[in-house]
Design a protein around this motif. Structure first.
Motif, PDB file in Angstrom:
ATOM      1  N   GLY A 133      36.913  10.513  25.401  1.00 52.35           N
ATOM      2  CA  GLY A 133      36.570  10.223  26.788  1.00 52.35           C
ATOM      3  C   GLY A 133      37.349  11.112  27.744  1.00 52.35           C
ATOM      4  N   ILE A 134      38.616  11.322  27.434  1.00 51.57           N
ATOM      5  CA  ILE A 134      39.436  12.213  28.262  1.00 51.57           C
ATOM      6  C   ILE A 134      38.923  13.643  28.156  1.00 51.57           C
ATOM      7  N   LEU A 135      38.476  14.035  26.969  1.00 55.70           N
ATOM      8  CA  LEU A 135      37.895  15.363  26.795  1.00 55.70           C
ATOM      9  C   LEU A 135      36.626  15.507  27.643  1.00 55.70           C
ATOM     10  N   GLY A 136      35.806  14.466  27.679  1.00 50.93           N
ATOM     11  CA  GLY A 136      34.608  14.491  28.523  1.00 50.93           C
ATOM     12  C   GLY A 136      34.955  14.583  30.000  1.00 50.93           C
ATOM     13  N   LEU A 137      35.974  13.843  30.429  1.00 46.94           N
ATOM     14  CA  LEU A 137      36.426  13.931  31.824  1.00 46.94           C
ATOM     15  C   LEU A 137      36.958  15.323  32.140  1.00 46.94           C
ATOM     16  N   SER A 138      37.638  15.923  31.177  1.00 46.27           N
ATOM     17  CA  SER A 138      38.141  17.280  31.369  1.00 46.27           C
ATOM     18  C   SER A 138      36.995  18.272  31.546  1.00 46.27           C
ATOM     19  N   VAL A 139      35.936  18.099  30.761  1.00 42.79           N
ATOM     20  CA  VAL A 139      34.763  18.970  30.903  1.00 42.79           C
ATOM     21  C   VAL A 139      34.142  18.782  32.284  1.00 42.79           C
TER      22      VAL A 139
END
Length: 196
Positions: free
Chosen positions: A160-166
């Protein structure tokens, strides 16, 4: 690569000297410590500015060289060894896929930061756009700290954090690219070798 390592060394010395760490119970956040770590991340902007200001050439090449060089130095120093050692194992883990995705996001993120620094350093940019550029630079610089805080506060998984980073990287890159293209069109110098 040398400026990246020197910048990281300065950041470590400043963090170790001036910002003590406190033991925080699990699930709680040391907001003061996290904000101080975010403030030290501004040294990355200084390092990228030094790279861009010392290069000779067109603006688009300065942006590309600084962004790719900074990302490559970060990849080699932070992600290469865990990826090389861990991904060669027999057992599959999504952690290594996530690590490689983070490296790609980091590449785009650093190119955008280099573009914003180049825009900020321009003397022919409209003064009304400078607060937006500074805000985007501060947001980009403190992206990792903000994502860690949001992840801890809302108990978001690493994917989820990776998605927010994207999402954050795409948002900042769209705005920065719009500003860059408008400056090039305004100067009527798209593709002009004298444009630097």
């Amino acid at each position: 690569g040398g400026i990246y390592i020197l910048t990281q060394l300065c950041k470590m010395v400043i963090l170790a000297t001036f910002f003590p760490t406190y033991e925080v119970p699990a699930g709680k956040i040391d907001l003061h410590g996290e904000l101080m770590k975010g403030a030290v991340e501004l040294f990355d902007l200084v390092g990228l500015f030094l790279i861009i200001s010392q290069q000779i050439g067109r603006g688009d090449l300065k942006i590309l060289v600084a962004g790719v060089g900074w990302s490559m130095a970060e990849l080699v120093s932070m992600r290469l060894l865990p990826l090389w050692v861990g991904a060669r194992g027999i057992e599959f883990s999504w952690r290594y896929i996530q690590l490689s995705l983070e490296a790609n996001i980091s590449l785009a993120h650093h190119i955008v930061m280099a573009m914003l620094i180049w825009l900020y350093a321009r003397n022919n940019i409209e003064k009304s756009v400078l607060p937006l550029i500074v805000s985007l630079l501060l947001l980009s610089s403190s992206k990792q700290t903000l994502l860690e805080l949001v992840g801890t506060l809302f108990h978001i998984s690493s994917l989820g954090i990776l998605g927010l980073s994207v999402l954050l990287t795409v948002l900042v890159s769209l705005i920065a690219t719009h500003l860059y293209v408008n400056l090039c069109i305004q100067d009527n110098s798209w593709g002009n070798p004298k444009y630097h």
